[in-house]
Enzyme design. Structure first.
Site, PDB file in Angstrom:
ATOM      1  N   HIS A 193     -77.229 -32.599 -14.854  1.00  0.00           N
ATOM      2  CA  HIS A 193     -75.931 -33.254 -15.019  1.00  0.00           C
ATOM      3  C   HIS A 193     -74.866 -32.236 -15.431  1.00  0.00           C
ATOM      4  O   HIS A 193     -73.767 -32.208 -14.887  1.00  0.00           O
ATOM      5  CB  HIS A 193     -76.009 -34.347 -16.099  1.00  0.00           C
ATOM      6  CG  HIS A 193     -76.452 -35.672 -15.606  1.00  0.00           C
ATOM      7  ND1 HIS A 193     -77.778 -36.034 -15.556  1.00  0.00           N
ATOM      8  CD2 HIS A 193     -75.740 -36.741 -15.166  1.00  0.00           C
ATOM      9  CE1 HIS A 193     -77.869 -37.275 -15.103  1.00  0.00           C
ATOM     10  NE2 HIS A 193     -76.644 -37.726 -14.857  1.00  0.00           N
ATOM     11  N   ASP A 208     -71.541 -40.937 -11.453  1.00  0.00           N
ATOM     12  CA  ASP A 208     -71.214 -40.288 -12.727  1.00  0.00           C
ATOM     13  C   ASP A 208     -70.025 -39.356 -12.516  1.00  0.00           C
ATOM     14  O   ASP A 208     -70.008 -38.567 -11.570  1.00  0.00           O
ATOM     15  CB  ASP A 208     -72.379 -39.442 -13.238  1.00  0.00           C
ATOM     16  CG  ASP A 208     -73.554 -40.261 -13.741  1.00  0.00           C
ATOM     17  OD1 ASP A 208     -73.401 -41.480 -13.924  1.00  0.00           O
ATOM     18  OD2 ASP A 208     -74.625 -39.656 -13.955  1.00  0.00           O
ATOM     19  N   HIS A 229     -73.412 -47.503 -15.780  1.00  0.00           N
ATOM     20  CA  HIS A 229     -74.485 -46.735 -15.141  1.00  0.00           C
ATOM     21  C   HIS A 229     -75.636 -47.646 -14.724  1.00  0.00           C
ATOM     22  O   HIS A 229     -76.803 -47.286 -14.829  1.00  0.00           O
ATOM     23  CB  HIS A 229     -74.941 -45.615 -16.082  1.00  0.00           C
ATOM     24  CG  HIS A 229     -73.806 -44.734 -16.471  1.00  0.00           C
ATOM     25  ND1 HIS A 229     -73.386 -43.683 -15.700  1.00  0.00           N
ATOM     26  CD2 HIS A 229     -72.959 -44.785 -17.522  1.00  0.00           C
ATOM     27  CE1 HIS A 229     -72.340 -43.120 -16.271  1.00  0.00           C
ATOM     28  NE2 HIS A 229     -72.056 -43.766 -17.374  1.00  0.00           N
ATOM     29  N   HIS A 232     -74.900 -46.062  -8.909  1.00  0.00           N
ATOM     30  CA  HIS A 232     -73.665 -45.768  -9.639  1.00  0.00           C
ATOM     31  C   HIS A 232     -73.292 -44.296  -9.510  1.00  0.00           C
ATOM     32  O   HIS A 232     -74.104 -43.471  -9.111  1.00  0.00           O
ATOM     33  CB  HIS A 232     -73.813 -46.149 -11.119  1.00  0.00           C
ATOM     34  CG  HIS A 232     -74.812 -45.314 -11.848  1.00  0.00           C
ATOM     35  ND1 HIS A 232     -76.162 -45.570 -11.809  1.00  0.00           N
ATOM     36  CD2 HIS A 232     -74.661 -44.213 -12.618  1.00  0.00           C
ATOM     37  CE1 HIS A 232     -76.805 -44.663 -12.529  1.00  0.00           C
ATOM     38  NE2 HIS A 232     -75.911 -43.823 -13.033  1.00  0.00           N
ATOM     39  N   HIS A 265     -68.692 -38.185 -18.213  1.00  0.00           N
ATOM     40  CA  HIS A 265     -69.963 -38.742 -18.672  1.00  0.00           C
ATOM     41  C   HIS A 265     -70.647 -37.779 -19.656  1.00  0.00           C
ATOM     42  O   HIS A 265     -71.328 -38.205 -20.580  1.00  0.00           O
ATOM     43  CB  HIS A 265     -70.855 -39.025 -17.471  1.00  0.00           C
ATOM     44  CG  HIS A 265     -72.159 -39.683 -17.780  1.00  0.00           C
ATOM     45  ND1 HIS A 265     -72.313 -40.658 -18.730  1.00  0.00           N
ATOM     46  CD2 HIS A 265     -73.397 -39.504 -17.242  1.00  0.00           C
ATOM     47  CE1 HIS A 265     -73.571 -41.059 -18.774  1.00  0.00           C
ATOM     48  NE2 HIS A 265     -74.256 -40.359 -17.888  1.00  0.00           N
ATOM     49  N   GLU A 301     -76.264 -41.851  -8.307  1.00  0.00           N
ATOM     50  CA  GLU A 301     -77.645 -42.133  -8.706  1.00  0.00           C
ATOM     51  C   GLU A 301     -78.072 -43.524  -8.262  1.00  0.00           C
ATOM     52  O   GLU A 301     -77.240 -44.411  -8.091  1.00  0.00           O
ATOM     53  CB  GLU A 301     -77.776 -42.038 -10.233  1.00  0.00           C
ATOM     54  CG  GLU A 301     -77.425 -40.684 -10.767  1.00  0.00           C
ATOM     55  CD  GLU A 301     -77.410 -40.599 -12.278  1.00  0.00           C
ATOM     56  OE1 GLU A 301     -77.434 -39.471 -12.792  1.00  0.00           O
ATOM     57  OE2 GLU A 301     -77.364 -41.654 -12.959  1.00  0.00           O
TER      58      GLU A 301
END
Length: 172
Positions: A125, A14, A8, A12, A18, A137
């Site tokens: 998230h 997710d 991360h 990056h 995660h 992100e």
């Protein structure tokens, strides 16, 4: 060269794993899932991406929504550092993205949550990843005009990983 970093780091992506142990991981996706139509949305609100910013958009099922905020301006938030006043997504925006079949949400900061108590619970998230919406992100959208593009955000081929650095590129 030697690189030591987490999955991360920097810009990056997710994956659901995660936050959900049984969620999908990088190797559960075909590479074509990381090449998709995208819409860059300009958000002038200095605090949050709100429902009003997405309610009037024409959203195609399976596309990415990338939110360009003041986070993309030169500041610690633009360099993917935790910054207490970054522009965040509201829960209503996350729900709207899920309801409209958005495949990926991109933010120009280190996390879509508002910093503070909510970040530990990670409601944004969980809303997005729990419904199969990937999160990109650490984008820097400075100078990128709002509009439609093709997004390439290929993760590293790390079997079993719940996230990965990417090189995110927009093609006009």
């Amino acid at each position: 060269s030697k690189f030591t970093m987490t999955a991360h780091t920097g810009t990056h992506i997710d994956m659901p794993a995660h936050f959900f142990p049984e969620g999908r991981r990088i190797d559960d996706y075909d590479v074509s899932n990381f090449i998709l139509p995208a819409q860059v949305v300009d958000v002038s609100d200095p605090e949050a991406v709100r429902l009003a910013h997405v309610a009037g958009l024409t959203i195609s099922r399976g596309e990415a929504l990338l939110f360009r905020t003041r986070n993309s301006e030169p500041s610690p938030a633009a360099q993917n550092e935790a910054h207490p006043d970054h522009v965040y997504l509201t829960p209503e925006v996350a729900d709207h993205c899920v309801a409209h079949g958005v495949r990926l949400v991109g933010v120009d900061c280190h996390a879509p949550e508002r910093l503070g108590e909510a970040v530990e619970a990670a409601p944004i998230h969980r809303r997005l990843l729990g419904n199969g919406v990937l999160i990109l992100e650490g984008l820097n959208l400075r100078g990128v005009p709002p509009g439609r593009y093709v997004l390439l955000c290929l993760p590293l081929n790390i079997p079993g990983a719940e996230g990965s650095p990417v090189r995110a590129v927009l093609l006009a």
